[in-house]
Structure formats: C-alpha cells, structure tokens
Design a protein around this motif. Sequence first.
Motif, short mmCIF file in Angstrom:
data_model
loop_
_atom_site.label_atom_id
_atom_site.label_comp_id
_atom_site.label_asym_id
_atom_site.label_seq_id
_atom_site.Cartn_x
_atom_site.Cartn_y
_atom_site.Cartn_z
N ILE A 1 52.53 103.08 39.32
CA ILE A 1 51.56 104.16 39.55
C ILE A 1 51.98 104.99 40.76
O ILE A 1 51.92 106.23 40.72
N ALA A 2 52.42 104.32 41.84
CA ALA A 2 52.79 105.02 43.07
C ALA A 2 53.95 105.99 42.84
O ALA A 2 54.03 107.04 43.49
N GLU A 3 54.86 105.65 41.93
CA GLU A 3 56.00 106.52 41.65
C GLU A 3 55.60 107.80 40.92
O GLU A 3 56.36 108.76 40.88
N ARG A 4 54.39 107.82 40.36
CA ARG A 4 53.95 108.98 39.59
C ARG A 4 52.98 109.88 40.34
O ARG A 4 52.59 110.92 39.79
N VAL A 5 52.57 109.49 41.54
CA VAL A 5 51.55 110.26 42.25
C VAL A 5 52.06 110.68 43.62
O VAL A 5 53.04 110.16 44.13
N LYS A 6 51.36 111.65 44.22
CA LYS A 6 51.69 112.12 45.56
C LYS A 6 50.40 112.41 46.32
O LYS A 6 49.31 112.31 45.79
N GLY A 7 50.60 112.81 47.59
CA GLY A 7 49.47 113.25 48.39
C GLY A 7 48.43 112.18 48.62
O GLY A 7 48.72 111.03 48.95
N LYS A 8 47.16 112.56 48.39
CA LYS A 8 46.03 111.66 48.65
C LYS A 8 46.11 110.39 47.80
O LYS A 8 45.80 109.29 48.28
N HIS A 9 46.55 110.53 46.56
CA HIS A 9 46.63 109.36 45.67
C HIS A 9 47.63 108.33 46.22
O HIS A 9 47.37 107.13 46.20
N ARG A 10 48.77 108.83 46.71
CA ARG A 10 49.77 107.91 47.26
C ARG A 10 49.24 107.25 48.53
O ARG A 10 49.50 106.07 48.79
N GLU A 11 48.49 108.00 49.35
CA GLU A 11 47.90 107.43 50.56
C GLU A 11 46.93 106.30 50.22
O GLU A 11 46.89 105.27 50.90
N GLN A 12 46.15 106.51 49.18
CA GLN A 12 45.22 105.47 48.74
C GLN A 12 45.98 104.19 48.34
O GLN A 12 45.58 103.08 48.70
N LEU A 13 47.06 104.37 47.59
CA LEU A 13 47.83 103.21 47.16
C LEU A 13 48.54 102.54 48.33
O LEU A 13 48.65 101.31 48.36
N THR A 14 49.01 103.32 49.30
CA THR A 14 49.65 102.73 50.48
C THR A 14 48.67 101.82 51.22
O THR A 14 49.03 100.71 51.64
N ALA A 15 47.44 102.29 51.38
CA ALA A 15 46.42 101.47 52.03
C ALA A 15 46.12 100.20 51.22
O ALA A 15 45.91 99.11 51.78
N LEU A 16 46.12 100.32 49.90
CA LEU A 16 45.86 99.16 49.04
C LEU A 16 47.00 98.15 49.14
O LEU A 16 46.75 96.93 49.20
N PHE A 17 48.23 98.63 49.15
CA PHE A 17 49.38 97.71 49.30
C PHE A 17 49.22 96.88 50.58
O PHE A 17 49.46 95.67 50.58
N GLU A 18 48.86 97.56 51.67
CA GLU A 18 48.72 96.86 52.95
C GLU A 18 47.56 95.87 52.92
O GLU A 18 47.64 94.78 53.48
N LYS A 19 46.48 96.26 52.25
CA LYS A 19 45.32 95.35 52.15
C LYS A 19 45.68 94.09 51.38
O LYS A 19 45.21 92.99 51.70
#
Length: 387
Positions: free
Chosen positions: A86-104
């Motif tokens: 999913i992260a490879e297909r999105v940018k901007g706010k969506h990628r930021e959301q996934l980055t936070a989820l990865f860390e969580k």
Amino acid sequence: MFQQLQTAYLFLIVSSVLIAAGIIALLCLKCRHLYVTREKQKSAARLQDYIAYVLSHLDDDQPLESPAFQLAKRDVQVLEEKLIEIAERVKGKHREQLTALFEKLGLPELEISRLKQLPGPLRTDAAYKLGAMGHEKATPALLSMLRAENDEAGRYIIARAIARCTRNISDLREMVEAMIKSSHDSPKLLAEVLGDSRLDLLPLLREWIKSGDSRFTLVALASLPATSLDESLIDSLWQLLDAEEKEVRIQAARLVLSDVKSSSEQIHSLMANEDWEVRALAVKAIGTWQDAAKIPVLLKALDDQNWWVKYHAARSLVKVGAEGFQALCEVASRTTHKETADLAMQQLREVLREERLAGQGLSGSDERDHKLTIYDSYFNRQKERVI
C-alpha cells in the motif's frame, strides 16, 4: 580385477545415497514452501478486514489503530508485506499515516535489527523495507551501509531508502556525494531517487547549480522541474550555457527552452551556440511555441551544417501553421541544395499525410485544405521542381 569392482560398487552406493539425500532435501523444501504458503494465506485471511480498515481510513485525521487481536510471527510478516504494498502506491498524507502505523507496530525496529545481522542481499531487502516505511531513525544506519556497499543495484536501493526516510537536507547531500564518489552514476537515476524525498529540494539544487562541479550540476539539472523555475534560476541556467562540460550546456538549454518563450536575442544566442544539440533544441522549441515570428530563424537553420538541426527546423516550420508551411514550400521549390529540397519535400508530404489520417474536425479540415491549396500552387502546376 576384484578390487576394481569393489571400488565401482562403492561409488554406485555413495552416488545413490547422495541422490536419495538430494531428492529428500528437495521434497522437504517443497513441503516447507507449501506449508509457508498455506500459513501466509491463513494470515492474509485473518488480516483481510484490518487491511480494508487501513485502506478506508487513510484520509482520516486520526492515527490508524493497531489490529485488535494478538499478532503471531507469521501475521506480522504478512501484515508488513501488505502495508508496504500500500505504501508504495500512495504519497503525501496517506504515506505519513502509514509511516506512523509502521512505527506503532514496531516494524522498523525489526528491519533495523536485520540490517545489523543479515548479510548481502538480505540486508538490502531490509533497507528497501525501511525506505518504504519512511522511518527517519534508520537514516544513519542506511548512510553507513551505503558507504560500505559495493553492488551498484544495492547502492540505488539504499539511496532511495535514504531519500524516503530522511527529514534532513544534509543527509540527501551526503547520499548524493557518496553515490557520485563511488562511481559515475547516471544523473537521471539520481534525480529519480531524489524525487522520492518529501523534502523541498530547491535550495539544494540551487547550491549544486552554482557549485561549479559538473557532476552535481547535472544531477541538479535532471532533478529541476521546469514548473519551478524562477527568474534567478533562469539566469543561472543561462550562465551554464558557457560551462566547460558539453552535457551541462545541453541540459541547461533544454530547461531554458522548456520554461517560457525565449526572446529573439536569446534565440539568436542559442542558434549561434557551438553545440548542434543546443541549436536543435532551439528550433524544436520554436515549433512547440508555434510562433510565426520565428519563421526567419527556422529558414536560416535549414542551412545549418548539422543534419539534425536542418531536420528539426523543417519539422518546426510545418508545425507553425500555414505561414510556415508556405515558407517550406518556397524552400522546396526554389533551393538549389538537393539535400535541403528533399528534406523539405519529405516534411511537407508527411504533414499532409498525418493530417489526413488524423481525421480532424471542421477547423482542422479548413486548415488542411488551405495547406493543400498552397502545396498545389507550388508543385502540382509544374512538372518538376527547379533544382
């Protein structure tokens, strides 16, 4: 004789044992692969609703929640793979959301430990996953890994991971310096890597354009979008037209001409350039602008010593409109230079064929008919053109 037979029998027995052991090993590997595949399918089925939740809540302002159930080791692996897809297909706010989820979920820490423990390609795989996660704290480890990496493909994977992870422009500078130092990498590939960064690259690109080092200048020119050119940048690009490195001059001309219509003085300056590539870019740009006022420049370019400049000048004349088309007809019918006359005739017939096949609307038909009338007035009333 008996001793030789004994040796042969022993060889057959050992060979049979080794073959049997190999077959058993292959069967074990196949069984393991089938087992892992089934387990992953089960995990994917358990995580299906959670993945749907992630996809449907990427636009939310609230952080994404972790799964409500306990994750087994296999579940973590499958979830990581799905979220990276999913992260490879999105940018901007969506990628930021996934980055936070990865860390969580603690996934970056697992990959950082893999960086320290695993050899070769497995470390590169961990670097790729950290880049997809955009984990900022992984940047120092990735920079250290980049400096020690000898494989060219591996360097690009690590460099892209650094561009995605870092929040510091100095890390990007260090990454590009390491890439350029290790080998003569393609500026376009490095520009593509830098394009994955979420940082504002313009200050860094300005620095490289004025650096005087052609290696960094070429990376900056490849990374610089024409839409972001301001007056100071355009002035810097015009100065690069006098650079020692030929490729720098060509790429600077490409950017200058892709921005806005250049003045007559600037066009004359480009047409006087020693590089035929720059002159060809100039006449191609005139065709894109469809500026009838530049027809004299194109007609003069038909006498250029380089064939490609002549070719693009003829192509641009037919793109300018009826005036340019008529000017090229005049050249084709009056010039005493056979190569120029043949080139002009080729372009005239080509544009008429293209417009006929395009099947344009009413306005296009009127313009095409007008061009046909011009063409007939020059060629169909005479048996042969004068050469």
